[in-house]
Design a protein around this motif. Structure first.
Motif, PDB file in Angstrom:
ATOM      1  N   ALA A  65      15.705  15.612   6.075  1.00  0.00           N
ATOM      2  CA  ALA A  65      15.090  16.935   6.293  1.00  0.00           C
ATOM      3  C   ALA A  65      15.285  17.382   7.739  1.00  0.00           C
ATOM      4  O   ALA A  65      15.521  18.562   8.016  1.00  0.00           O
ATOM      5  CB  ALA A  65      13.604  16.889   5.942  1.00  0.00           C
ATOM      6  N   VAL A  81      19.020  18.469   8.242  1.00  0.00           N
ATOM      7  CA  VAL A  81      19.315  19.710   7.527  1.00  0.00           C
ATOM      8  C   VAL A  81      18.612  20.899   8.194  1.00  0.00           C
ATOM      9  O   VAL A  81      19.168  21.999   8.279  1.00  0.00           O
ATOM     10  CB  VAL A  81      18.954  19.581   6.025  1.00  0.00           C
ATOM     11  N   SER A 112      14.075  27.420  10.653  1.00  0.00           N
ATOM     12  CA  SER A 112      14.014  26.971   9.260  1.00  0.00           C
ATOM     13  C   SER A 112      12.928  25.911   9.137  1.00  0.00           C
ATOM     14  O   SER A 112      12.597  25.238  10.120  1.00  0.00           O
ATOM     15  CB  SER A 112      15.365  26.445   8.772  1.00  0.00           C
ATOM     16  N   THR A 172      11.978  22.655   6.747  1.00  0.00           N
ATOM     17  CA  THR A 172      12.415  21.759   5.671  1.00  0.00           C
ATOM     18  C   THR A 172      11.340  20.700   5.459  1.00  0.00           C
ATOM     19  O   THR A 172      10.278  20.742   6.077  1.00  0.00           O
ATOM     20  CB  THR A 172      13.752  21.075   6.018  1.00  0.00           C
ATOM     21  N   SER A 205      11.257  27.369   1.991  1.00  0.00           N
ATOM     22  CA  SER A 205      11.734  26.368   2.928  1.00  0.00           C
ATOM     23  C   SER A 205      13.184  26.037   2.575  1.00  0.00           C
ATOM     24  O   SER A 205      13.727  26.576   1.603  1.00  0.00           O
ATOM     25  CB  SER A 205      10.853  25.128   2.920  1.00  0.00           C
ATOM     26  N   TRP A 206      13.818  25.228   3.396  1.00  0.00           N
ATOM     27  CA  TRP A 206      15.220  24.834   3.214  1.00  0.00           C
ATOM     28  C   TRP A 206      16.167  26.033   3.259  1.00  0.00           C
ATOM     29  O   TRP A 206      17.165  26.074   2.564  1.00  0.00           O
ATOM     30  CB  TRP A 206      15.423  24.057   1.908  1.00  0.00           C
ATOM     31  N   LYS A 207      15.841  27.052   4.078  1.00  0.00           N
ATOM     32  CA  LYS A 207      16.786  28.145   4.303  1.00  0.00           C
ATOM     33  C   LYS A 207      16.564  28.751   5.686  1.00  0.00           C
ATOM     34  O   LYS A 207      15.474  28.590   6.252  1.00  0.00           O
ATOM     35  CB  LYS A 207      16.713  29.196   3.186  1.00  0.00           C
ATOM     36  N   GLY A 219      20.546  29.081   1.073  1.00  0.00           N
ATOM     37  CA  GLY A 219      19.759  27.927   1.503  1.00  0.00           C
ATOM     38  C   GLY A 219      20.315  26.680   0.838  1.00  0.00           C
ATOM     39  O   GLY A 219      21.410  26.718   0.278  1.00  0.00           O
ATOM     40  N   ILE A 220      19.555  25.601   0.896  1.00  0.00           N
ATOM     41  CA  ILE A 220      20.022  24.343   0.298  1.00  0.00           C
ATOM     42  C   ILE A 220      19.686  24.352  -1.198  1.00  0.00           C
ATOM     43  O   ILE A 220      18.537  24.596  -1.570  1.00  0.00           O
ATOM     44  CB  ILE A 220      19.358  23.123   0.997  1.00  0.00           C
ATOM     45  N   SER A 265      18.680  23.309  -4.886  1.00  0.00           N
ATOM     46  CA  SER A 265      17.683  22.326  -5.307  1.00  0.00           C
ATOM     47  C   SER A 265      18.344  21.066  -5.863  1.00  0.00           C
ATOM     48  O   SER A 265      17.802  19.966  -5.775  1.00  0.00           O
ATOM     49  CB  SER A 265      16.717  22.937  -6.326  1.00  0.00           C
ATOM     50  N   LEU A 321      18.632  18.628  -3.130  1.00  0.00           N
ATOM     51  CA  LEU A 321      17.347  18.013  -2.776  1.00  0.00           C
ATOM     52  C   LEU A 321      16.925  16.975  -3.814  1.00  0.00           C
ATOM     53  O   LEU A 321      16.340  15.950  -3.474  1.00  0.00           O
ATOM     54  CB  LEU A 321      16.256  19.090  -2.631  1.00  0.00           C
TER      55      LEU A 321
END
Lengths: 235, 322
Positions: free
Chosen positions: B37, B40, B72, B74, B89-91, B168-169, B171, B174
């Protein structure tokens, strides 16, 4: 001696070379010279070594080991055979050229000094004289940043650790436990018997080489008085 | 240019890369609990992976973002909002000046990471921005961040309110890292063979609970006591993050980011590197089982994780340029 060596994975990025479960100068010399040999002649993917009493951990990056060394097996197998080669040569090298002798001034006014003296029916002066008349080897550094495990203590002043550890031992405290002696680099909980304190910072975050001592060093403690302690005090 | 911490969790610190090369003087690698996390979070704002990131831990926190910044968030376990509007999150997110960033605990994870373009201003010590609380060096004055603290960014932001990031990342990426959440893979370690047969069986089948006394140094587990075949006194030797030690009273501890470099308790197994981020997101009272895999499989998983991170890094870089 090499027959007793085992090489086992601590995990997938470290191997542990073990020379038994012992506190012994000759064994520790082997650990130190092996560490030096690997650091001076690293393989692709090598990260760092952790020398201890009778073992040496070799840390590596498996991804780099696999890609840079064109191997067909696991990174662990590659590093194991690399270590075996080093062992063959280290068996013959008994010289360890990095050995330095470092003098550490100590004001012997530790809270447990009288206790240690009473325990052995000696005077505190005799404890000081015995503690300063031995040359100690730094067997390893661990527990805290810069905490050097040194030995071996003269059996006349050996004393086991406290049954109930102190919640905070001041930084710079010089202490003994069993056959070992050491210096607390930072304030920390600790169970060793406190016999004195050094005015020298043995671990200094402001320095690029923060740790005064290295595994394999020789340490000589030198008794100093309060005035000299005060003028040298770095804490 | 800066943020002000209005309210915050128990143990928030600035973390950077792992500190490499100083284990031989007793200084461990430290760094983020969840390194996936953390890295990233940096990639998402166009940073190199070693830049300083804010690691936030339970409970919730509130941050005043004084200037418009590209940030961001994460990690797992928090609902994130800006001025009370939920955000993903994750963007990458542009936060306008004088906004309030809130992280509210949701309890299916434990740690969040807040990055900013250029990184948070941090002290570098021995090649890393990570805070070392033991010697009070690196990060934010070597200290835990306190309420009211002002943290500067390392460089001026050129983020504009008009910047919009619609990526973003995924899913699926993840899920590779964090699921199944209640299964932690491990491999044998140095003293695995000293464990008694009943304890070995129990280890592989017991549901373990993370204890309340867990921290950045280690996660203590509660279970019925484990035993060795016969007691042994070990001289100190190297340990690592993920090393599972058997404590004298029969409980297990898994060493985490701020572990000591050496120890004297039997190392009965090791959590695989690829599952450390997942483990770091577990909280006290969470339960999980261990699953043994081979060293060969663990090595492959680690290399796959490194490849995955490298692909994420490249794809973030490409999208950031477009």
């Amino acid at each position: 001696m090499i027959d007793e060596v085992t090489i086992t994975s601590l995990n997938e990025n470290a191997l542990l070379v073990s020379f038994g479960n012992t506190i012994d100068v000759a064994v520790n010399q082997l650990v130190t010279s092996m560490a030096l040999t690997i650091v001076n002649k690293p393989f692709s993917g090598f990260i760092e070594v952790v020398p201890a009493y009778s073992s040496l951990a070799v840390f590596y990056d498996p991804g780099v080991v696999r890609s840079k060394n064109k191997i067909h097996t696991t990174a662990a197998e590659f590093v194991t055979s690399y270590i075996r080669e080093i062992l063959e040569s280290t068996g013959k090298i008994r010289d360890h050229s990095n050995a330095r002798k470092i003098e550490i001034p100590v004001l012997y006014d530790g809270e447990d000094l009288a206790l240690v003296a009473d325990h052995h029916r000696l005077t505190t002066d005799e404890i000081v004289s015995i503690h300063t008349s031995t040359l100690y080897r730094v067997f390893m550094i661990g527990f805290l940043p810069g905490f050097a495990y040194m030995g071996t203590l003269d059996p006349r002043i050996e004393m086991s650790r406290k049954t109930s550890p102190r919640t905070s031992v001041p930084a710079g405290s010089v202490a003994i436990a069993g056959m070992q002696t050491g210096i607390y680099p930072q304030a920390s909980p600790g169970g060793w018997q406190l016999i004195g304190r050094t005015p020298i910072k043995i671990f200094d975050t402001a320095k690029s080489t923060p740790c005064l001592l290295s595994s394999g060093d020789t340490v000589q403690f030198v008794a100093i008085d309060k005035d000299l302690f005060d003028s040298l005090n770095e804490y | 240019m800066s943020i002000e911490i209005l309210k915050l969790g128990l143990l928030s610190t600035l973390v950077g890369s792992e500190r490499i090369g100083f284990r031989n003087v007793g200084v461990g690698s430290g760094g983020a609990m969840d390194t996936f996390a953390m890295k990233v979070a940096n990639y998402l704002v166009g940073n190199a992976e070693q830049e300083s990131v804010l690691e936030m831990y339970f409970p919730s926190c509130e941050i005043l973002v004084r200037n418009t910044e590209l940030i961001s968030v994460t990690g797992k376990g928090f609902d994130v909002s800006v001025n009370d509007t939920p955000i993903s999150s994750w963007k990458p997110i542009v936060v306008s000046k004088n906004s309030i960033l809130k992280l509210n605990v949701r309890r299916n994870g434990g740690r969040a990471y807040v990055s900013v373009t250029g990184g948070w201003k941090s002290a570098s010590w021995l090649g890393s921005f990570s805070t070392h609380l033991g010697v009070q060096a690196g990060g934010h004055f070597g200290q835990v961040i306190k309420k009211g603290a002002v943290i500067e960014t390392s460089r001026l932001s050129n983020a504009k309110d008009s910047n919009a990031f619609n990526w973003g990342i995924a899913s699926s990426e993840l899920e590779k890292v964090y699921t199944p959440a209640n299964e932690i893979r491990c491999i044998e370690s140095i003293e695995s063979n000293l464990l008694s047969q009943p304890s070995r069986t129990a280890f592989a089948s017991t549901e373990f609970t993370i204890s309340n006394t867990s921290n950045r140094m280690g996660f203590r587990l509660s279970s019925s006591p484990m035993k060795l075949d016969k007691p042994i006194n070990l001289v100190s030797s190297a340990v690592d993050v993920g090393t599972i030690q058997l404590l004298p009273e029969g409980n297990l501890i898994i060493l985490m980011a701020d572990h000591q470099t050496t120890g004297g308790y039997p190392r009965i197994a090791s959590v695989v590197k690829a599952d450390l981020p997942k483990l770091a997101q577990l909280n006290p009272t969470d339960q999980f089982i261990f699953k043994f895999i081979t060293l060969h499989e663990a090595e492959k998983l680690l290399v796959e994780r490194q490849t995955q991170l490298e692909e994420i890094r490249k794809s973030c870089l490409l999208r950031m340029r477009n």
